[in-house]
Design an enzyme around this catalytic site. Structure first.
Site, short mmCIF file in Angstrom:
data_model
loop_
_atom_site.label_atom_id
_atom_site.label_comp_id
_atom_site.label_asym_id
_atom_site.label_seq_id
_atom_site.Cartn_x
_atom_site.Cartn_y
_atom_site.Cartn_z
N LEU A 6 15.68 -47.99 -10.32
CA LEU A 6 16.67 -48.19 -9.92
C LEU A 6 16.79 -48.28 -8.30
O LEU A 6 16.46 -47.17 -7.65
CB LEU A 6 17.71 -46.95 -10.26
CG LEU A 6 17.79 -46.74 -11.72
CD1 LEU A 6 18.73 -45.59 -12.08
CD2 LEU A 6 18.20 -48.10 -12.67
N ARG A 13 24.60 -43.52 4.09
CA ARG A 13 24.32 -42.43 4.95
C ARG A 13 23.09 -42.83 5.88
O ARG A 13 22.89 -42.20 6.84
CB ARG A 13 23.93 -41.09 4.38
CG ARG A 13 25.48 -40.40 3.83
CD ARG A 13 24.89 -39.20 2.99
NE ARG A 13 24.07 -38.11 3.58
CZ ARG A 13 23.37 -37.35 2.96
NH1 ARG A 13 23.53 -37.28 1.56
NH2 ARG A 13 22.62 -36.42 3.77
N GLY A 76 27.27 -47.12 -11.46
CA GLY A 76 26.70 -45.90 -11.95
C GLY A 76 25.12 -46.22 -12.64
O GLY A 76 25.16 -47.41 -12.83
N GLU A 149 26.77 -33.25 -13.96
CA GLU A 149 26.68 -33.74 -12.83
C GLU A 149 27.30 -32.64 -12.01
O GLU A 149 28.18 -31.95 -12.42
CB GLU A 149 27.19 -35.01 -12.48
CG GLU A 149 26.67 -36.07 -13.02
CD GLU A 149 25.26 -36.42 -12.44
OE1 GLU A 149 24.89 -36.24 -11.39
OE2 GLU A 149 24.24 -36.88 -13.37
N ALA A 375 -17.48 -55.97 35.95
CA ALA A 375 -16.05 -55.93 36.01
C ALA A 375 -15.31 -56.97 36.50
O ALA A 375 -15.68 -57.90 37.45
CB ALA A 375 -15.70 -54.73 37.10
N ASN A 381 -10.80 -69.30 27.73
CA ASN A 381 -11.07 -69.64 26.37
C ASN A 381 -9.85 -70.62 25.87
O ASN A 381 -9.86 -71.40 24.79
CB ASN A 381 -11.04 -68.78 25.38
CG ASN A 381 -10.03 -67.50 25.30
OD1 ASN A 381 -9.41 -67.45 26.28
ND2 ASN A 381 -9.63 -67.20 24.28
N TYR A 382 -8.84 -70.90 27.02
CA TYR A 382 -7.82 -71.67 26.45
C TYR A 382 -7.39 -72.54 27.54
O TYR A 382 -7.14 -72.52 28.63
CB TYR A 382 -6.48 -70.54 26.20
CG TYR A 382 -5.18 -71.17 25.71
CD1 TYR A 382 -5.27 -72.09 24.76
CD2 TYR A 382 -4.07 -70.93 26.35
CE1 TYR A 382 -4.01 -72.53 24.16
CE2 TYR A 382 -2.81 -71.37 25.96
CZ TYR A 382 -3.03 -72.13 24.76
OH TYR A 382 -1.78 -72.76 24.32
#
Length: 451
Positions: A6, A13, A76, A149, A375, A381-382
């Site tokens: 279900l 809420r 329901g 219920e 460093a 690469n592009y």
């Protein structure tokens, strides 16, 4: 068996446009948790009832083994199950699960299925210290006679602590008969699935029950508060399993597993770490604080220092990563590789004993063994349209602040001087430098700040 889930409710809420059952615990939707558990029972048919949110639920859950039935309007739980009847096999019992109850264990469902067999009506019940809001299990001489219920219960029935979890299994032919005679003469004006209990009693069908090992298995989600509570419950359970398997968690309350985490012996995980997808960690590995690891393999004795991001990558034995390193998809690191702070590696293979200890970008590269990357080095690469690869062969030394413009190869044992912009292959065993001649300007004055 048939399994019906279900999942049609709005979840007011939750205060969200997303259907309640698609909200997530541990990175997976509530209803997907339920589906995965249901699949453990190898059902003959698997039906999800949806409603609020339109096609969001079928779109999110689309799979070859799942059928979908729309409930509109929502009248329901009994009315919801009616929508599934065209998809179920009458000769098999039908198990009904709730899409917003995500933590039920497979073993608990198996206990219920075994107790009910093919001809009984089985109910998963639980005893709650505060049963407010839940349907009460009413027993006569120890046998279940009805479920009432909360809004329809008498004061005496409100005192009952045993409640219905919403998980039931029953003969499908009987279920169809009972559903066809349901009434909505109740406080909510809905067709309650629980009303079939009284009809089963009237028909002489035996009612049986099973209980889960823990109360949290039956907890549902109706608000963001409850969602957060179940998230913590789930993570506590995951942490408990790791601890029992010998993993050292420096704070079991501060770990998030959003997938599968497999750990070897003597693994230590510091606080705030997140594991997503499928992660495998070898023996003797230490994971530093606040690292995020997704779909990755970490080999024996590797050290992942704090604040690292590792995604779809593999880390070799005794490697050292971080702190503040990022391994993007396709990073493959061999044994004893060092990747230091603020180094990013993407779609690259790095050979054993190679190092990039500071402030570097290595993308679309193949790096051999014993290579030192200085460093500030980057692989360019592009070109704005296409990606190209950089190859750095064994024992090369890349000076600081170098740019390697792919496609380019640095030969074995080659050295690039600091500040080199490499646009052509560097020969093996030679020093390659590309920078302007150094000049000193006599009489030059440093600018001063204007008043």
């Amino acid at each position: 068996m048939n399994i019906v889930i279900l999942a049609a409710g709005m979840g007011k809420r939750m205060r969200s446009d997303v259907p309640k059952v698609l909200h997530k615990i541990a990175g997976k939707s509530l209803v997907n948790h339920v589906l995965d558990t249901a699949r453990g029972l190898s059902p003959a048919s698997l039906v999800v009832i949806y409603g609020h949110g339109g096609q969001q639920v079928p779109t999110a859950l689309a799979a070859d083994d799942v059928s979908f039935a729309k409930q509109e309007p929502q009248l329901g739980t009994g009315h919801a199950v009616q929508q599934a009847l065209p998809f179920v096999n009458d000769a098999l019992p039908t198990l009904i699960l709730a899409g917003d109850v995500p933590l039920t264990k497979l073993s608990s469902l198996q206990s219920l299925v075994t107790a009910a067999g093919n001809d009984k009506l089985g109910i998963l019940t639980v005893d709650l210290s505060d049963p407010t809001g839940y349907g009460r299990i009413v027993r006569v001489d120890g046998k279940i006679s009805e479920i009432v219920e909360h809004k329809d219960a008498t004061p005496a029935q409100h005192a009952i602590n045993e409640v219905n979890t919403g998980i039931m299994i029953m003969p499908t032919t009987k279920l169809k008969q009972w559903l066809s005679t349901l009434s909505n003469n109740n406080a909510q004006g809905e067709y309650y699935l629980t009303d079939v209990i009284a009809k089963a009693v009237a028909d002489g069908v035996e009612l049986v029950s099973a209980q889960p090992d823990a109360e949290w298995e039956t907890l549902g989600v109706n608000s963001k508060t409850q969602l957060a509570q179940l998230e913590r419950l789930y993570q506590q359970n995951q942490a408990a399993v790791l601890l029992e398997n010998g993993v050292t968690l420096l704070d079991p309350a501060r770990i998030d597993i959003r997938g599968t985490l497999v750990c070897g012996r003597d693994v230590t995980i510091d606080v705030g770490c997140i594991f997503e997808g499928h992660v495998t960690i070898g023996d003797g590995v230490h994971i530093g604080a606040y690292s995020i690891i997704k779909d990755a393999t970490i080999a024996n004795n590797a050290s992942i220092k704090p604040y690292c991001h590792i995604d779809e990558s593999s880390v070799g034995a005794a490697a050292q990563i971080g702190p503040y390193a990022r391994l993007r998809p396709g990073a493959e690191l061999a044994n004893d590789v060092h990747i230091g702070n603020f180094v990013e590696v993407k779609k690259s293979q790095i050979g054993a004993f190679s190092k990039a200890n500071h402030l570097a970008y290595i993308g679309d590269a193949t790096i051999g063994e014993r290579v030192n990357v200085g460093a500030g080095t980057i692989t360019c690469n592009y070109d704005g349209v296409n990606k190209f690869r950089t190859v750095i062969e064994d024992d090369a030394f890349i000076g600081s602040d170098s740019q390697l413009i792919a496609p380019v190869t640095v030969g074995k044992g080659a050295t690039l001087g600091a500040g080199t912009t490499l646009s052509k292959d560097a020969p093996a065993g030679q020093l390659t430098v590309s920078r302007a001649k150094q000049v000193s300007v006599p009489g030059w004055q440093r600018p001063v700040k204007k008043k």
